[in-house]
Design an enzyme around this catalytic site. Structure first.
Site, PDB file in Angstrom:
ATOM      1  N   TYR A  30      -7.003   8.957  20.288  1.00 18.66           N
ATOM      2  CA  TYR A  30      -7.834   9.971  20.921  1.00 18.66           C
ATOM      3  C   TYR A  30      -8.327   9.502  22.296  1.00 18.66           C
ATOM      4  CZ  TYR A  30     -11.781   6.986  19.712  1.00 18.66           C
ATOM      5  OH  TYR A  30     -12.657   5.936  19.629  1.00 18.66           O
ATOM      6  N   SER A 262     -17.628   3.451  19.521  1.00 17.58           N
ATOM      7  CA  SER A 262     -16.416   3.137  18.780  1.00 17.58           C
ATOM      8  C   SER A 262     -16.118   4.256  17.806  1.00 17.58           C
ATOM      9  CB  SER A 262     -16.605   1.821  18.009  1.00 17.58           C
ATOM     10  OG  SER A 262     -15.616   1.668  17.023  1.00 17.58           O
ATOM     11  N   LYS A 263     -14.853   4.651  17.755  1.00 19.30           N
ATOM     12  CA  LYS A 263     -14.425   5.674  16.798  1.00 19.30           C
ATOM     13  C   LYS A 263     -14.671   5.196  15.361  1.00 19.30           C
ATOM     14  CE  LYS A 263     -12.160   9.621  15.975  1.00 19.30           C
ATOM     15  NZ  LYS A 263     -12.694  10.924  16.373  1.00 19.30           N
ATOM     16  N   ARG A 264     -14.523   3.877  15.164  1.00 23.27           N
ATOM     17  CA  ARG A 264     -14.727   3.323  13.822  1.00 23.27           C
ATOM     18  C   ARG A 264     -16.147   3.562  13.322  1.00 23.27           C
ATOM     19  NH1 ARG A 264     -12.246  -0.961  16.151  1.00 23.27           N
ATOM     20  NH2 ARG A 264     -14.178  -2.168  16.201  1.00 23.27           N
ATOM     21  N   ASP A 272     -13.756  15.561  19.855  1.00 19.51           N
ATOM     22  CA  ASP A 272     -14.855  15.762  18.909  1.00 19.51           C
ATOM     23  C   ASP A 272     -15.991  16.550  19.560  1.00 19.51           C
ATOM     24  OD1 ASP A 272     -13.568  14.285  16.928  1.00 19.51           O
ATOM     25  OD2 ASP A 272     -14.514  12.396  17.534  1.00 19.51           O
TER      26      ASP A 272
END
Length: 491
Positions: A30, A262-264, A272
């Protein structure tokens, strides 16, 4: 190795005498907020200086490629109006613009660098990530001391090797960054990084330098995590005898004072944020201010205004903290400043999520929402009562400030229903005139009548728009039907 004319031909293709910047994402998923900010700053530097903005796809890390990620890059750039002058899809004078398609260049330039004494083959059987793990001791590398003849012999015999940069043992390297100024490091602290891997593909660091030079890039914008690599980039440029571009290292975008986004950890990507109901222009404006301070007090900028005022000197050394509430504020400001037509267009799909009855005009409903909406995803819940009258109890008619209770509400509805039934013209002016006449006749304040009418029409205590607008959109028949239902609830 290619003959001299091949290298001269590559040099001849390089555009000169213009500012040239590049956004060079890896198609590994992304578009996170930091990536978008890098793309935006790179674009603004080019446009502010009447230069060229280039898109290059860096796909040499084959193990991390994500299917469809290149399409995400194109889609995001297009939605954000960051139009590129050169790139894989539009071509240009220094094509190709995809790194794996440029593979023939890297080995030749690595060979040239070896010939000039600034690189060497390393036959050591170590993982190619050894320098990342800190397990590779350059001083103990026997390959660094091999003669050219011995290195050539082993390569011709088929031994596998990487090509490493030969960093000087002594002295220092100084590089200049437009944000951080001059930074000097001791060469003994730098490792002989891998330039060409065993599979023949370049490392990120080497491909960047070769491509930036051959594409005539004048300003390199990237995250400040690459500051530590900049001395090695400088030594590569000097090894080739090339001009060094201007470095612009941007501090990170943080979730809080201690953690990068962070996406995590669930931090939002550009996609998003759009799915959460934010407008592209608001996101772009807010992202620009994450680490850049324009002169003056202005906060809301169109992209054209940003191009006009953007100066690299306004980029901060300090990390920027992403504040979703601040973005909501920006989004609400953008919504309020939109034309009624533009807002109706972007709001329509969200209105239709809960208002499916085609009798109800989405543009009329949007007009109620524009001054009362921060993010578009709030819309369906705000207007769901148009399609279906919610279940509610008679206690909703009780409102102290409006001097409304169940008894007075019953009286108000009993009076307004026949008045509405007799009304011939159903528009704001006549609906308001009808209720104003009733207020005067009954000797009550406006709110005492308006509150029960709105509650009966909407079945909710909080609505966008008042009684008049809601009744007008519902239409005469539906309004009267709902008011009679309200009267029944009151006994």
């Amino acid at each position: 190795m290619k003959d001299r004319s091949w290298f001269e031909a590559n040099e001849a293709r390089i555009p000169k005498n213009e500012v040239r910047t590049r956004f060079a994402p890896s198609p590994t998923g992304y578009m996170h907020v930091g990536n978008l900010r890098t793309a935006l700053y790179t674009y603004l530097i080019a446009r502010h200086n009447k230069g060229k903005f280039i898109l290059r796809i860096e796909d040499t890390d084959q193990g991390r490629l994500v299917e469809g990620a290149v399409d995400v890059i194109y889609k995001t750039m297009a939605e954000c109006h960051l139009d590129h002058d050169e790139g894989p899809d539009v071509g240009g004078p220094v094509a190709p613009y995809v790194q794996t398609e440029r593979r023939p260049y890297y080995k030749e330039y690595a060979e040239l660098l070896m010939q000039r004494g600034h690189a060497y083959r390393c036959f050591c059987e170590k993982a190619e990530s050894e320098e990342d793990a800190g397990d590779f001791d350059r001083g103990d590398d026997p390959c660094r001391c091999l003669t050219q003849e011995e290195s050539d012999r082993r390569a011709l015999a088929g031994e596998k090797y990487v090509i490493r940069q030969r960093i000087p043992h002594e002295g220092t390297t100084t590089f200049h960054d437009e944000i951080f100024g001059d930074i000097t490091v001791e060469n003994k602290t730098l490792d002989d990084q891998v330039l060409i891997k065993r599979d023949g593909l370049p490392t990120y660091n080497f491909a960047n330098v070769v491509d930036d030079h051959l594409m005539g890039i004048t300003h390199v914008v990237r995250g400040n995590e690459y500051l530590s690599s900049a001395p090695k980039y400088n030594l590569l440029y000097e090894g080739f005898g090339w001009d060094i571009p201007k470095y612009v290292h941007c501090s990170p975008v943080m979730r809080d004072a201690h953690n990068k986004m962070s996406k995590r950890h669930g931090d939002p990507s550009y996609e998003d944020l759009i799915a959460q109901g934010f407008l592209t222009d608001a996101v772009l404006n807010y992202v620009a201010l994450l680490g850049w301070s324009p002169r003056g007090e202005q906060e809301i900028f169109s992209l054209e205004e940003m191009i006009e005022v953007f100066e690299m000197s306004g980029i901060s050394k300090s990390p920027a903290i992403f504040d979703i509430e601040k973005l909501r504020y920006f989004n609400a400001e953008y919504i309020r400043r939109m034309s009624a037509e533009d807002f109706a267009r972007v709001a329509e799909p969200f209105i239709r999520q809960s208002v499916r009855d085609p009798r109800f005009d989405t543009a009329a409903i949007a007009a109620l929402l524009q001054q009362r909406t921060e993010v578009l995803t709030e819309i369906p819940e705000k207007v769901d009562f148009f399609d279906t009258l919610p279940e509610y109890g008679p206690e909703l008619f009780v409102h102290k400030k409006s001097q409304s209770d169940e008894t007075s509400a019953k009286e108000m509805l009993s009076a307004v229903i026949p008045a509405f039934e007799a009304l011939e013209n159903w528009d704001d002016e006549h609906i308001l005139g009808c209720m104003s006449a009733l207020v005067e006749k009954l000797g009550v304040k406006n709110a005492k009548l308006m509150w029960p009418v709105r509650i009966a029409a909407a079945g909710k205590a909080v609505t966008p728009g008042g009684a008049v607008e809601i009744c007008r959109i519902l239409g005469k028949d539906e309004t009267v039907r709902r008011l009679k239902l309200g009267l029944e609830k009151l006994g």
